[in-house]
Design an enzyme around this catalytic site. Sequence first.
Site, short mmCIF file in Angstrom:
data_model
loop_
_atom_site.label_atom_id
_atom_site.label_comp_id
_atom_site.label_asym_id
_atom_site.label_seq_id
_atom_site.Cartn_x
_atom_site.Cartn_y
_atom_site.Cartn_z
N SER A 9 9.98 5.26 -11.32
CA SER A 9 9.96 5.38 -12.78
C SER A 9 11.38 5.59 -13.31
O SER A 9 12.31 5.88 -12.56
CB SER A 9 9.09 6.57 -13.19
OG SER A 9 9.72 7.78 -12.79
N SER B 39 -0.43 -4.09 -5.89
CA SER B 39 -0.27 -5.33 -6.66
C SER B 39 -0.81 -6.51 -5.86
O SER B 39 -0.47 -6.67 -4.70
CB SER B 39 1.20 -5.59 -6.96
OG SER B 39 1.83 -4.39 -7.28
N GLY C 128 0.83 -1.21 0.00
CA GLY C 128 0.00 0.00 0.00
C GLY C 128 0.86 1.25 0.00
O GLY C 128 1.08 1.86 1.05
N TYR C 129 1.37 1.61 -1.16
CA TYR C 129 2.26 2.76 -1.27
C TYR C 129 1.60 3.90 -2.06
O TYR C 129 1.24 4.92 -1.51
CB TYR C 129 3.57 2.35 -1.96
CG TYR C 129 4.66 1.88 -1.04
CD1 TYR C 129 4.39 1.09 0.07
CD2 TYR C 129 5.99 2.20 -1.28
CE1 TYR C 129 5.40 0.64 0.91
CE2 TYR C 129 7.02 1.76 -0.46
CZ TYR C 129 6.73 0.99 0.63
OH TYR C 129 7.73 0.55 1.45
N SER C 130 1.48 3.69 -3.39
CA SER C 130 1.01 4.78 -4.25
C SER C 130 -0.43 5.16 -3.94
O SER C 130 -1.22 4.35 -3.46
CB SER C 130 1.07 4.35 -5.72
OG SER C 130 2.39 4.11 -6.10
N GLU D 60 12.50 8.06 -14.81
CA GLU D 60 12.94 9.42 -14.49
C GLU D 60 13.39 9.51 -13.03
O GLU D 60 14.39 10.19 -12.72
CB GLU D 60 11.80 10.41 -14.76
CG GLU D 60 11.48 10.60 -16.25
CD GLU D 60 10.76 9.41 -16.89
OE1 GLU D 60 10.19 8.58 -16.16
OE2 GLU D 60 10.79 9.31 -18.13
N GLU E 81 12.64 -3.99 -3.62
CA GLU E 81 11.79 -4.12 -4.80
C GLU E 81 12.60 -3.94 -6.07
O GLU E 81 12.50 -4.71 -7.00
CB GLU E 81 10.66 -3.07 -4.74
CG GLU E 81 9.76 -3.13 -5.97
CD GLU E 81 8.58 -2.17 -5.92
OE1 GLU E 81 8.57 -1.31 -5.01
OE2 GLU E 81 7.69 -2.29 -6.77
#
Lengths: 363, 400
Positions: free
Chosen positions: B378, B166, B132-134, B380, B248
């Site tokens: 990402s 996920s 439970g991150y984003s 970036e 991760e």
Amino acid sequence: MAVLSEEQSMLRDAAKSWVQEKSPVTAFRKMRDSGAELGYDAAAWNEMAEMGWAGVIIPEEYGGSNFGYLSMGLILEELGRTLTASPLLASALAAASALVLGGTDAQKSEWLPKIAEGTAVGALAVDEGAHHAPDRVAAEVKGGKLSGKKTFVLEGMAANVFVVSAKGDDGALGLYLVRGDDAGVTRTRLHLADSRGAANVEFKDAAAEPLTGGKDLLEKVLDRARAGLAAEMLGSAIQAFETTLDYLKVRVQFGQVIGSFQALQHRAAKMFTDLELARSTVEAALAAIDADSPDTPELVSLAKAKMGDTFHLVSNEMVQMHGGIGMTDAHDAGFYLKRARAAEAAFGNQAFHRDRYARIQGY
Amino acid sequence: MADFGGTDLEAFRAEARAWIEANFPASLKGKPNPMMREERANPSADQEAWRKAMGDKGWGVPTWPAAYGGGGLSPAEGRIIQQELGRAGAYNPIGGMGVMMFGPTLLEYGTEDQKREHIPPIVKGDLQWCQGYSEPGAGSDLASLQTRAEDKGDHFLINGQKIWTSGAQFAQWCFCLVRTDTSKKHEGISFVLIDMDQPGVEVRPIQLINGTSPFCETFFTDARAEKKNLVGPLNGGWTIGKRLLQHERSGLSGGGGMFGMGKSLEQLAKEYIGVDEQGRVADADLRARVIQNDMDWRAFQQTAMRAMAESKGNSGPSAATSIMKNAATSTLQTRAELTIEIMGHQGLGWSGDEFNKEEKEAVRSWLGGKATTIYGGSQEIQSNIISKRILGLPDLTQSH
């Protein structure tokens, strides 16, 4: 950086401190400005030879230390950092490899000890046109006499002995030794953008002694030269990158150091990524040669192509990120840009090695 | 490869081989791991038996401490188990986010009680964890997350929405970053463990462009998290959360595991395009791009090997690891693009018998792979990390 033995660490540290103290880029600049006919500083080369660097791949019985190609690569990488010009690659790596792999006992005894102590310089004469094409050879040996024209011979001005590719009496490709003082040898100094000691060499009925091994030997010698050159390119590219990175941290525009701009940060991250990948391929190629691994040719082509692309990118970015100052001759950026293109072209550029890699893989 | 204590290791290899032979059901030999597939909701009896055997033995996580049910083995012994599983055509049935990310993090930061409660079920594969991150408003800028955890004495009351959780539809527990202080950004975040089996938790799978639903939206409405399930200090969750992301990323940059690496591009190109009289792929432009990708992948593999050798060697932590995710994902995305280009219209087949399995997988793999440069930090964000942490380039100051 590969996991090194104690001897290798010592060799690298010795090379690093000698290069920093005795051969900074200002030494290369001085050599260039002097118009040195040989394309390197003979006094510096003597010092390098005294430290045993010219004997790193030569067996002990012929005066070398037999430390291997990864060890030689460590030295070339350090020399590459400051663009130090010397016959180490052409003589102590390429020509010495030809003798070690294909020489008779007599040939080895005559040349290897002198190459190891730096008193003789060897050079590899394989190409005959503007592009590396080791299969396209018109030079011929008839009755022990070699005739033909070889182009872009590295250290061709200094060479005491040439290792020359030519077709023998039977039409088969092979390597031959020709003495530099043979009356049939004519050299023409090439003044190239990178200021190194390249020459076109014409052979007219020069006395030639065959080395054993034919086309296989030629390929093996070339792969060793390519991997060594890739190691030198790695050092040059890393230094070009680090010099640029330092500049990004001090140059102020719009009230900020320009290295705080994300557009430049991400290009720096891309260069770092490519340098790490390139290092892996260069070290893998050198280790494969030391292990006499069957995948040596493909790993060498991988290394030369990846290193060529990376040095190409970094040398372009070095000029661009330095802005106007990078365009001036007073700055070092131009030296790295010029050296990058000359090193890319030597022993096969990226296109050559990508095609070779695919052919080895069967497509 | 020279490992110290060779004789002991050889004895261990014999032991591992014998145990796998005795316990791995022959019906599963060479079969894929059901973990990441739909069938995991309804495992066969043999799949269950194999999971239980490995779980009880602790060999699914061979190097985790035996005190919590792990194998308690050395890294060298762990590698032997991996090799022997491969040799026997057996998969490791113990996996998922609990193994890859949460377990290693809890072993590092958890209390003794927390480890005793949460590690053994991961070791046994009895339950799954989700991340439970984003949040809808906190993607790359993760620390701007808003899901609130209110102190209610013995528990926290959780309200908010997570996204890209996920495997939430399969998970019994969630490790979650929540806001426990609204007056600070990074220093107002805590790391809590939430039981997914409660009325205040709602999970909605999200269908992606490739037709699969590996991610969910997760809504917390007055959900509860017991105080004992706060990991690390209150408002000290950011450090732990970042550490977990390192686990991760090291998992994601393994590369090959992300896609079925079936046939090589040159094999496909020879089949679909054909060859010229010299045996080269007949389309010169395509051939050049296949070669480039082939060599990029080889350079990545050489770098993975180098990083591994360096981590075991004498040269300290390898700088190479920081570049792995971007290098792997960009190369694999290009590979997927080339695959469908080589297959032509056949490589765009979505369903039906006019397209073979390879073709239908190619199109979905190409689309699904687009996520790899977005999740787990990402491309970036990775470039920011390299430029700031490795290269030491400074932050932008406010312009005036």
